[in-house]
Scaffold this motif. Sequence first.
Motif, PDB file in Angstrom:
ATOM      1  N   ARG A  48       0.836  -1.203   0.000  1.00  0.00           N
ATOM      2  CA  ARG A  48       0.000   0.000   0.000  1.00  0.00           C
ATOM      3  C   ARG A  48       0.870   1.251   0.000  1.00  0.00           C
ATOM      4  O   ARG A  48       1.775   1.409   0.822  1.00  0.00           O
ATOM      5  N   SER A  49       0.564   2.179  -0.893  1.00  0.00           N
ATOM      6  CA  SER A  49       1.342   3.411  -1.020  1.00  0.00           C
ATOM      7  C   SER A  49       1.236   4.277   0.231  1.00  0.00           C
ATOM      8  O   SER A  49       2.141   5.070   0.528  1.00  0.00           O
ATOM      9  N   SER A  50       0.151   4.132   0.981  1.00  0.00           N
ATOM     10  CA  SER A  50      -0.032   4.961   2.171  1.00  0.00           C
ATOM     11  C   SER A  50       1.029   4.684   3.234  1.00  0.00           C
ATOM     12  O   SER A  50       1.365   5.569   4.029  1.00  0.00           O
ATOM     13  N   ILE A  51       1.582   3.470   3.249  1.00  0.00           N
ATOM     14  CA  ILE A  51       2.640   3.160   4.216  1.00  0.00           C
ATOM     15  C   ILE A  51       3.914   3.915   3.846  1.00  0.00           C
ATOM     16  O   ILE A  51       4.577   4.502   4.713  1.00  0.00           O
ATOM     17  N   ALA A  52       4.244   3.936   2.565  1.00  0.00           N
ATOM     18  CA  ALA A  52       5.403   4.716   2.117  1.00  0.00           C
ATOM     19  C   ALA A  52       5.191   6.205   2.372  1.00  0.00           C
ATOM     20  O   ALA A  52       6.123   6.922   2.762  1.00  0.00           O
ATOM     21  N   ASP A  53       3.953   6.669   2.172  1.00  0.00           N
ATOM     22  CA  ASP A  53       3.639   8.074   2.454  1.00  0.00           C
ATOM     23  C   ASP A  53       3.878   8.396   3.926  1.00  0.00           C
ATOM     24  O   ASP A  53       4.396   9.467   4.266  1.00  0.00           O
ATOM     25  N   ALA A  54       3.499   7.472   4.790  1.00  0.00           N
ATOM     26  CA  ALA A  54       3.672   7.682   6.229  1.00  0.00           C
ATOM     27  C   ALA A  54       5.147   7.773   6.596  1.00  0.00           C
ATOM     28  O   ALA A  54       5.560   8.669   7.346  1.00  0.00           O
ATOM     29  N   LEU A  55       5.958   6.859   6.065  1.00  0.00           N
ATOM     30  CA  LEU A  55       7.385   6.871   6.376  1.00  0.00           C
ATOM     31  C   LEU A  55       8.032   8.169   5.907  1.00  0.00           C
ATOM     32  O   LEU A  55       8.866   8.744   6.606  1.00  0.00           O
ATOM     33  N   ALA A  56       7.629   8.639   4.740  1.00  0.00           N
ATOM     34  CA  ALA A  56       8.182   9.886   4.211  1.00  0.00           C
ATOM     35  C   ALA A  56       7.724  11.106   4.998  1.00  0.00           C
ATOM     36  O   ALA A  56       8.423  12.122   5.055  1.00  0.00           O
ATOM     37  N   SER A  57       6.554  10.977   5.626  1.00  0.00           N
ATOM     38  CA  SER A  57       5.966  12.096   6.389  1.00  0.00           C
ATOM     39  C   SER A  57       6.290  12.044   7.876  1.00  0.00           C
ATOM     40  O   SER A  57       5.741  12.818   8.657  1.00  0.00           O
ATOM     41  N   HIS A  58       7.145  11.119   8.279  1.00  0.00           N
ATOM     42  CA  HIS A  58       7.594  11.000   9.677  1.00  0.00           C
ATOM     43  C   HIS A  58       6.426  10.709  10.632  1.00  0.00           C
ATOM     44  O   HIS A  58       6.413  11.195  11.769  1.00  0.00           O
ATOM     45  N   CYS A  59       5.477   9.916  10.183  1.00  0.00           N
ATOM     46  CA  CYS A  59       4.313   9.623  11.031  1.00  0.00           C
ATOM     47  C   CYS A  59       3.818   8.214  10.756  1.00  0.00           C
ATOM     48  O   CYS A  59       4.185   7.599   9.745  1.00  0.00           O
ATOM     49  N   PRO A  60       2.965   7.672  11.638  1.00  0.00           N
ATOM     50  CA  PRO A  60       2.376   6.356  11.381  1.00  0.00           C
ATOM     51  C   PRO A  60       1.302   6.443  10.309  1.00  0.00           C
ATOM     52  O   PRO A  60       0.753   7.516  10.043  1.00  0.00           O
ATOM     53  N   VAL A  61       0.981   5.317   9.719  1.00  0.00           N
ATOM     54  CA  VAL A  61       0.033   5.301   8.607  1.00  0.00           C
ATOM     55  C   VAL A  61      -1.357   5.752   9.039  1.00  0.00           C
ATOM     56  O   VAL A  61      -2.125   6.292   8.232  1.00  0.00           O
ATOM     57  N   TRP A  62      -1.687   5.574  10.326  1.00  0.00           N
ATOM     58  CA  TRP A  62      -3.014   5.985  10.777  1.00  0.00           C
ATOM     59  C   TRP A  62      -3.170   7.503  10.865  1.00  0.00           C
ATOM     60  O   TRP A  62      -4.258   7.990  11.111  1.00  0.00           O
ATOM     61  N   GLU A  63      -2.093   8.248  10.610  1.00  0.00           N
ATOM     62  CA  GLU A  63      -2.204   9.703  10.545  1.00  0.00           C
ATOM     63  C   GLU A  63      -2.248  10.215   9.103  1.00  0.00           C
ATOM     64  O   GLU A  63      -2.326  11.425   8.883  1.00  0.00           O
ATOM     65  N   ILE A  64      -2.189   9.310   8.143  1.00  0.00           N
ATOM     66  CA  ILE A  64      -2.275   9.692   6.733  1.00  0.00           C
ATOM     67  C   ILE A  64      -3.742   9.836   6.344  1.00  0.00           C
ATOM     68  O   ILE A  64      -4.544   8.917   6.536  1.00  0.00           O
ATOM     69  N   ARG A  65      -4.094  10.996   5.794  1.00  0.00           N
ATOM     70  CA  ARG A  65      -5.493  11.285   5.453  1.00  0.00           C
ATOM     71  C   ARG A  65      -5.805  10.853   4.021  1.00  0.00           C
ATOM     72  O   ARG A  65      -6.041  11.657   3.140  1.00  0.00           O
ATOM     73  N   LYS A  66      -5.761   9.567   3.797  1.00  0.00           N
ATOM     74  CA  LYS A  66      -6.121   8.999   2.516  1.00  0.00           C
ATOM     75  C   LYS A  66      -7.034   7.806   2.748  1.00  0.00           C
ATOM     76  O   LYS A  66      -6.868   7.076   3.734  1.00  0.00           O
ATOM     77  N   THR A  67      -7.982   7.594   1.852  1.00  0.00           N
ATOM     78  CA  THR A  67      -8.887   6.454   1.984  1.00  0.00           C
ATOM     79  C   THR A  67      -8.117   5.140   2.020  1.00  0.00           C
ATOM     80  O   THR A  67      -8.445   4.234   2.801  1.00  0.00           O
ATOM     81  N   SER A  68      -7.058   5.056   1.206  1.00  0.00           N
ATOM     82  CA  SER A  68      -6.278   3.819   1.149  1.00  0.00           C
ATOM     83  C   SER A  68      -5.539   3.525   2.454  1.00  0.00           C
ATOM     84  O   SER A  68      -5.112   2.395   2.692  1.00  0.00           O
TER      85      SER A  68
END
Length: 249
Positions: free
Chosen positions: A207-227
């Motif tokens: 899932r791309s949202s996990i990579a987004d989280a790592l790049a954003s210095h946060c856990p995936v549950w803080e990423i505001r995406k449906t995925s």
Amino acid sequence: MKTLVIANQKGGVGKTSTLVHLAFDFAERGLKVAVIDLDTQGNASFTLAVHKSGIAASSLFGAVTPFDLAPIDNIALIEADPRLADLEKLDLGKAAEAFSEAVSIIESRGFDVCLIDTAPSLGIAMASALLAADFVASPIELEAYALQGITKMNATITAIRRKNTKLQFLGMIPSKVDGRNPRHTATLADLQAAYPALILPTPIGYRSSIADALASHCPVWEIRKTSARAATKEVRAMTQHIHDKMEIA
């Protein structure tokens, strides 16, 4: 203090994403978490940069003197540094003894958990970490060579346990799983058949949202995406499973 090493002698399998999400999850539970990044790539150090302690990971393998380690939002990072590349020049016995002493110092500072990220090779750093640890878990990709990597990792853990009898293998975490890929489905079935007690029942999707989280210095549950919703459910199930297996109070 419980010490967990995330290890696999194959790169790109999701070790760092597993470790940082365990750190974020455990910290949210109110646990005091120390993270040691022994991978020269320093990916965990990048994602957890706000939690840096100023202590270099390579310093844990020499003459260790007492040091202070204060968490920021319940996480304290001992970051990767270029001198980790020089560890192979050291004697394993002396390096492992120094690293074990450093882990004891961390425990004396009141930490509940120590999480250790490792490079994808069995060198001085990984061996020292495994010799000091209580637990080890191995993220794996569901590719054709996964079985070979698992066999290699199992052999490593078996050898280490001759000297560190307390080391427990929590199992293998299927990572970057594509449920629409027949090869992934077949490989997962093969792994479950070959290692029924060692495949964690908490696979993590690709899932791309996990990579987004790592790049954003946060856990995936803080990423505001449906995925991110599905990823959050999978990652939380994994962290809960490992928390329970480690019997963290």
